[in-house]
Design an enzyme around this catalytic site. Structure first.
Site, PDB file in Angstrom:
ATOM      1  N   ASP A  39      -6.734  -8.016   4.628  1.00  0.00           N
ATOM      2  CA  ASP A  39      -5.961  -8.845   3.692  1.00  0.00           C
ATOM      3  C   ASP A  39      -5.382 -10.091   4.354  1.00  0.00           C
ATOM      4  O   ASP A  39      -4.779 -10.930   3.683  1.00  0.00           O
ATOM      5  CB  ASP A  39      -4.815  -8.030   3.090  1.00  0.00           C
ATOM      6  CG  ASP A  39      -5.328  -6.956   2.127  1.00  0.00           C
ATOM      7  OD1 ASP A  39      -6.453  -7.102   1.614  1.00  0.00           O
ATOM      8  OD2 ASP A  39      -4.599  -5.981   1.897  1.00  0.00           O
ATOM      9  N   GLN A  96      -9.401   2.039  -0.332  1.00  0.00           N
ATOM     10  CA  GLN A  96      -9.207   2.378  -1.748  1.00  0.00           C
ATOM     11  C   GLN A  96     -10.224   3.420  -2.182  1.00  0.00           C
ATOM     12  O   GLN A  96      -9.886   4.364  -2.903  1.00  0.00           O
ATOM     13  CB  GLN A  96      -9.314   1.120  -2.610  1.00  0.00           C
ATOM     14  CG  GLN A  96      -8.159   0.157  -2.357  1.00  0.00           C
ATOM     15  CD  GLN A  96      -8.240  -1.118  -3.169  1.00  0.00           C
ATOM     16  OE1 GLN A  96      -9.261  -1.398  -3.801  1.00  0.00           O
ATOM     17  NE2 GLN A  96      -7.184  -1.903  -3.135  1.00  0.00           N
ATOM     18  N   GLY A 102      -5.866  -3.970  -7.816  1.00  0.00           N
ATOM     19  CA  GLY A 102      -7.037  -3.164  -7.486  1.00  0.00           C
ATOM     20  C   GLY A 102      -6.646  -1.810  -6.915  1.00  0.00           C
ATOM     21  O   GLY A 102      -7.292  -0.795  -7.202  1.00  0.00           O
ATOM     22  N   ARG A 162      -2.452 -14.269  -1.955  1.00  0.00           N
ATOM     23  CA  ARG A 162      -2.532 -14.507  -0.507  1.00  0.00           C
ATOM     24  C   ARG A 162      -3.072 -15.903  -0.185  1.00  0.00           C
ATOM     25  O   ARG A 162      -2.766 -16.471   0.863  1.00  0.00           O
ATOM     26  CB  ARG A 162      -3.366 -13.417   0.169  1.00  0.00           C
ATOM     27  CG  ARG A 162      -2.773 -12.022  -0.058  1.00  0.00           C
ATOM     28  CD  ARG A 162      -3.247 -11.007   0.949  1.00  0.00           C
ATOM     29  NE  ARG A 162      -2.915  -9.658   0.503  1.00  0.00           N
ATOM     30  CZ  ARG A 162      -1.707  -9.097   0.584  1.00  0.00           C
ATOM     31  NH1 ARG A 162      -0.700  -9.757   1.123  1.00  0.00           N
ATOM     32  NH2 ARG A 162      -1.492  -7.872   0.139  1.00  0.00           N
ATOM     33  N   SER A 220       0.832  -1.215   0.000  1.00  0.00           N
ATOM     34  CA  SER A 220       0.000   0.000   0.000  1.00  0.00           C
ATOM     35  C   SER A 220       0.864   1.261   0.000  1.00  0.00           C
ATOM     36  O   SER A 220       0.592   2.216  -0.727  1.00  0.00           O
ATOM     37  CB  SER A 220      -0.894   0.022   1.242  1.00  0.00           C
ATOM     38  OG  SER A 220      -1.835  -1.009   1.173  1.00  0.00           O
TER      39      SER A 220
HETATM   40  C1  S3P Z   1      -5.706  -1.334   0.034  1.00  0.00           C
HETATM   41  C2  S3P Z   1      -6.950  -1.365   0.610  1.00  0.00           C
HETATM   42  C3  S3P Z   1      -7.703  -2.615   0.828  1.00  0.00           C
HETATM   43  C4  S3P Z   1      -6.816  -3.842   0.699  1.00  0.00           C
HETATM   44  C5  S3P Z   1      -5.900  -3.762  -0.477  1.00  0.00           C
HETATM   45  C6  S3P Z   1      -4.999  -2.553  -0.389  1.00  0.00           C
HETATM   46  C7  S3P Z   1      -5.026  -0.039  -0.137  1.00  0.00           C
HETATM   47  O1  S3P Z   1      -8.727  -2.705  -0.148  1.00  0.00           O
HETATM   48  O2  S3P Z   1      -7.597  -5.009   0.615  1.00  0.00           O
HETATM   49  O3  S3P Z   1      -5.089  -4.930  -0.564  1.00  0.00           O
HETATM   50  O4  S3P Z   1      -3.808  -0.013  -0.374  1.00  0.00           O
HETATM   51  O5  S3P Z   1      -5.716   0.991  -0.008  1.00  0.00           O
HETATM   52  P1  S3P Z   1     -10.206  -2.092   0.119  1.00  0.00           P
HETATM   53  O6  S3P Z   1     -10.118  -0.632   0.142  1.00  0.00           O
HETATM   54  O7  S3P Z   1     -11.010  -2.586  -1.075  1.00  0.00           O
HETATM   55  O8  S3P Z   1     -10.663  -2.710   1.405  1.00  0.00           O
END
Ligand code: S3P
Length: 437
Positions: free
Chosen positions: A320, A174, A99, A392, A27
């Site tokens: 996660d 996110q 994502g 994971r 992140s």
């Molecule tokens: C993340 C937020 C999380 C997490 C992803 C990384 C980020 O997702 O699952 O691996 O770096 O902001 P969500 O915002 O969909 O929960």
């Protein structure tokens, strides 16, 4: 991108020992490229995660005209172009499996005066994007998704954005980050309110680069039209990568491992809380702060785990880490129940179903529910489990072999490189009997 036929072979038993540093935080690495690119001046990053996800972000910003040099292992130098300095890329930006890249970059791209198309791999192409396009369009952006609200995202430039007050329908860092990043390009103030605390790396890094963010409880606000200043960013090791070793050392008798320099941001430390509640022996040592993020060394020794009902407040704080926590639950005495975690169904795979299927192959009673799972601890057997290309899931089942009665084979593991290149070598060095084809 690597092929999809990587297979992990893991012999049963063993113990984890040693003092190691796991991969850099994913992140924070993504955000270092994004904010460094949009800053005035140079940003130098150390400890950058050279996984495919963060490299996808890096290449996307290069394609938008940012000079980013790879100086050596984990060392990156970004010549920021300022908030208004990005250029139209020559082609669609391919964000692979990531994502985070797509959701955060959609907020940045919505504020540009050129058109951009964001695409991804088969997994990312199935993930929900209306959660970001809805608030962005409410701010004035124009974006097209596929009919089902999935990628590709076609973001049309030149639409001016207005600040908005957005109440998030789900706990998602996110989504929060996307709206705040778009807010830098918007007229007036943009605020987000989240239903439960989620990772706050964006807010911390914005402040670190001199962009004022006000936070009060669940509400976070910033004014559009500010500037970011280049800086030095030291990325800690990723608690999400450390989690596999925390679970492995907990479940394997005679283990004693120390994970160095791990980020322990309170919005990310749910795995420590949950494993401790299950009876894990985890010591958090040498707490310090590095570039605005709390960091520590984490020592884990084997322990007898017991099943628990996982507190729902911990869900976003360990979002996660559930595949690994489910392996701990399978090795625990009694039943573990998870509720309030429907978000797990829209990760890189449907992590509730895929973990339940894999645990069942190994002879564990694991019952998926709409928003969670119920796992009865027991003796794990051997077999072949499918990771469905989810990094994971692959790494969690690899650790499960520490307690199986025979070898296990894990299919479709190439995507471990998205978040943890070198996992197999590091795990083998610590005592896991793992090889890959
Ligand atoms: C993340 C937020 C999380 C997490 C992803 C990384 C980020 O997702 O699952 O691996 O770096 O902001 P969500 O915002 O969909 O929960």
């Amino acid at each position: 991108m690597s092929g999809s036929n990587t297979v992990f072979y893991v012999a049963a038993g063993g113990a984890l020992a040693g003092t190691v540093r796991v991969a850099g935080d994913k992140s924070i690495s993504h955000r270092s490229i994004m904010l460094g690119s949009l800053a005035e001046g140079v940003t130098e990053v150390n400890g950058f995660l050279e996984g495919e996800d963060c490299l996808a972000t890096m290449n996307a910003f290069r394609a938008m005209g940012v000079k980013i040099d790879h100086l050596g292992e984990g060392q990156v130098r970004i010549e920021g172009v300022g908030l208004k300095g990005l250029k139209k890329p020559a082609a669609a930006l391919d964000l692979g499996n990531s994502g985070t890249s797509m959701r955060l970059m959609s907020g940045i791209c919505a504020g540009q005066d050129f058109d951009v198309t964001l695409i991804g791999d088969a997994s990312l192409s199935k993930r929900p994007m209306r959660r970001v396009t809805d608030p962005l369009m409410a701010m004035g952006a124009r974006i097209e998704t596929s009919e089902g609200g999935t990628p590709p995202l076609r973001i049309f430039g030149g639409h001016s954005l207005k600040g908005m007050d957005y109440v998030l329908p789900m706990a998602s860092a996110q989504v929060k980050s996307c709206v705040l990043l778009a807010g830098m390009y918007a007229e007036g103030e943009t605020c987000t309110t989240e239903p439960a605390p989620t990772r706050d790396h964006t807010e911390r890094m914005l402040n670190g680069l001199g962009y004022a963010v006000q936070r009060s409880g669940a509400r976070t606000c910033l004014q559009g039209g500010g500037t970011l200043s280049g800086t030095q960013i030291d990325v800690p090791a990723d608690i999400s990568s450390a989690a596999f070793f925390m679970v492995g050392a907990s479940i394997a008798p005679n283990s004693d491992i120390t994970l160095e320099n791990v980020g322990i941001n309170p919005t990310r430390d749910g795995v420590i809380t949950i494993l401790r509640e299950m009876g894990a022996d985890i010591e958090v040592l040498n707490r310090r702060e590095v570039c605005g993020e709390p960091v520590a060394d984490i020592r884990v020794r084997s322990a007898r785990l017991k099943g628990i009902h996982i507190p729902e407040v911990q869900v976003p704080l360990a979002i996660d880490e559930f595949p690994a926590i489910f392996v701990a639950a399978a090795c625990a005495e009694g039943t573990t129940v998870l509720t309030g975690a429907e978000e797990l169904r829209v990760k890189e795979s449907d992590r509730i179903q895929v973990m339940a299927d894999g645990l069942q192959v190994l002879g564990i009673r694991a019952e998926p529910t709409a928003d969670g799972i119920r796992i009865e601890g027991g003796q794990l057997g051997s077999g072949t489990v499918q990771s469905h290309g989810d990094h994971r899931i692959s790494m969690s089942f690899a650790m499960a072999a520490l307690r199986t009665s025979g070898p296990i084979t894990i299919e479709d593991c190439a995507n471990v490189n998205t978040s943890f290149p070198g996992f197999v070598d590091l795990a083998a060095r610590c005592g896991l009997n793992i090889t890959q084809n």
